[in-house]
Each structure stands twice: as C-alpha cells, then as structure tokens.
Write a protein that holds these residues in place. Sequence first.
Motif, PDB file in Angstrom:
ATOM      1  N   TYR A  23      32.244   9.734  73.833  1.00 19.92           N
ATOM      2  CA  TYR A  23      33.127   9.172  72.814  1.00 19.92           C
ATOM      3  C   TYR A  23      32.620   9.501  71.406  1.00 19.92           C
ATOM      4  O   TYR A  23      33.405   9.828  70.510  1.00 19.92           O
ATOM      5  N   ASP A  65      33.212  13.237  70.707  1.00 21.63           N
ATOM      6  CA  ASP A  65      34.633  13.502  70.472  1.00 21.63           C
ATOM      7  C   ASP A  65      35.083  12.955  69.117  1.00 21.63           C
ATOM      8  O   ASP A  65      35.965  13.532  68.460  1.00 21.63           O
ATOM      9  N   TYR A  66      34.485  11.855  68.687  1.00 21.74           N
ATOM     10  CA  TYR A  66      34.850  11.258  67.405  1.00 21.74           C
ATOM     11  C   TYR A  66      34.351  12.104  66.238  1.00 21.74           C
ATOM     12  O   TYR A  66      35.047  12.286  65.237  1.00 21.74           O
ATOM     13  N   ILE A  67      33.138  12.647  66.391  1.00 23.07           N
ATOM     14  CA  ILE A  67      32.540  13.438  65.314  1.00 23.07           C
ATOM     15  C   ILE A  67      33.104  14.853  65.288  1.00 23.07           C
ATOM     16  O   ILE A  67      33.445  15.388  64.235  1.00 23.07           O
ATOM     17  N   CYS A  68      33.190  15.456  66.482  1.00 26.22           N
ATOM     18  CA  CYS A  68      33.650  16.850  66.580  1.00 26.22           C
ATOM     19  C   CYS A  68      35.120  16.862  66.996  1.00 26.22           C
ATOM     20  O   CYS A  68      35.435  16.696  68.178  1.00 26.22           O
ATOM     21  N   LYS A  69      35.986  17.027  66.039  1.00 26.13           N
ATOM     22  CA  LYS A  69      37.422  17.025  66.328  1.00 26.13           C
ATOM     23  C   LYS A  69      37.870  18.327  66.999  1.00 26.13           C
ATOM     24  O   LYS A  69      38.879  18.362  67.697  1.00 26.13           O
ATOM     25  N   GLU A  70      37.113  19.383  66.790  1.00 24.55           N
ATOM     26  CA  GLU A  70      37.440  20.672  67.390  1.00 24.55           C
ATOM     27  C   GLU A  70      36.345  21.073  68.371  1.00 24.55           C
ATOM     28  O   GLU A  70      35.226  20.556  68.326  1.00 24.55           O
ATOM     29  N   LYS A  71      36.686  21.999  69.264  1.00 20.83           N
ATOM     30  CA  LYS A  71      35.716  22.460  70.251  1.00 20.83           C
ATOM     31  C   LYS A  71      34.581  23.211  69.568  1.00 20.83           C
ATOM     32  O   LYS A  71      34.811  24.036  68.686  1.00 20.83           O
ATOM     33  N   CYS A  72      33.344  22.907  70.004  1.00 26.79           N
ATOM     34  CA  CYS A  72      32.194  23.645  69.483  1.00 26.79           C
ATOM     35  C   CYS A  72      31.105  23.673  70.551  1.00 26.79           C
ATOM     36  O   CYS A  72      31.046  22.807  71.433  1.00 26.79           O
TER      37      CYS A  72
END
Length: 232
Positions: free
Chosen positions: A73, A76-83
Amino acid sequence: MKSDSWWKSLGFAIEGIIYAVRHERNLKIHTILAVLILFFALFFKLKFLEYIILAITVTLVIAAELFNTAIEYIVDYICKEKCEDAKHIKDVAAGAVLTTAFGAIFVGYFVLFDKVREYAGFALKRLPDLPYHLTVMSLSITVLLVVILKAIFGRGKPLHGGMPSGHAATAFSILVSIIYLTKDVMVIIMVFLLTILVCQSRVQLKIHNTTEVVIGAILGAVITFFMYKFFL
C-alpha cells in the motif's frame, strides 16, 4: 495522527486487520488455513509446547502477510507509476512472506505429520485390495471422456487446451488409483503435490483457465473413485 488512547489504538489495529483480510485474497487464504490448522490440531493430542510452537508459527505467517500488505500500500501510494525500484521492494516483501510460509510448512510437518499419518494410515488400511487393471481401465475411461467433452465444447485440441483439462483429469485419476493401491501416506502426499504442480502448470502456461483445470480434476477423480467403488 497518533492516538493517545490505548483502547482506540487497539480498535485501529483491529480495523486494519479486518480491512486487509477483506481486500487481500492471499491474506484471506492464510487466515482461513490458520484457523483450520489450529482447530484440527486440537484433535491430534499435541503436547502443550507443540501446540504453542504451531500457534506462534501460524501467527508469524499472518503477521508477515500483514506487513507485506502494508508495504504494498505504501509503495503504491508513493509510486503512482510503474518503476523498477517499486517492483524490487514488493518482491522482497513477498519473499519475507514466502520464507515464513516455508518455515510454517516445516514446523507443521514435524509437529503434525506423525499424528496425521497415524489417523490416515488407519483409514487407508481399511480400503479393499483391488486388481491393478482397474487403474488402466479408469484412466482409459477418463481420457476417453475428456476427448468426448472437448469435441462437444469444440475448444482446444485432444492434447492441448480446451474444456476440460486432460492433464488435470489424468493426474487426479492416477492420484485416486495411488490412494487405493499403495495405502502409504507419504507416497500419497508426494503424488498429490505432483498432481497440484501439473494443474498449476496448465494455468501458469495459460493452456487452460482455472475452471477447465478444476473440472478436469473433478472428472478424473470422480470417474476413478466410482470405478473402484463399483468393483468393491
């Protein structure tokens, strides 16, 4: 945001567990398995220390899954895009859960296996001795019905894809025959694991979907079971 009330903190913690169980499939599975294991373990006359070790191990698996969920969670909250970094963080967290799960399997094996083998062995010895050719007959009928059903549904080829899964049907037919022929708990467990791996591989390789594999497994097991029951 931190609560200064112990009672409220307890309530928030419980809400967190409920939320995670409600929304995370793996946590639902682990929780259900944990409850079932701890419940049925009561019937195996475990020593007090054995039951405590089992309970602690189960608790660690659930805790690891909760930590994994929280980390996912956060990522996913910090990284809005795939990395790539986010993927590595999630993979390491998932690895922690897998490690505790394997540890739980080993603990369960050493604590419960002798008890389970004692009960299962007694039940297996009561099975009648039947001729080996029933294995070939039931397997042949299973394969024939799979081909007929694939022709009816018009999907896949005789040995690839379609409804139902022929590999799953064959694997479970062999498993049921092994149960009747060997009556050895350890052999049955090993064959069962191989059977599950066969089914999982069909889904993993996207040759079949889960429904096709499940129906194939039920078909093979039921046909073989009734073949043996018919000749009792």
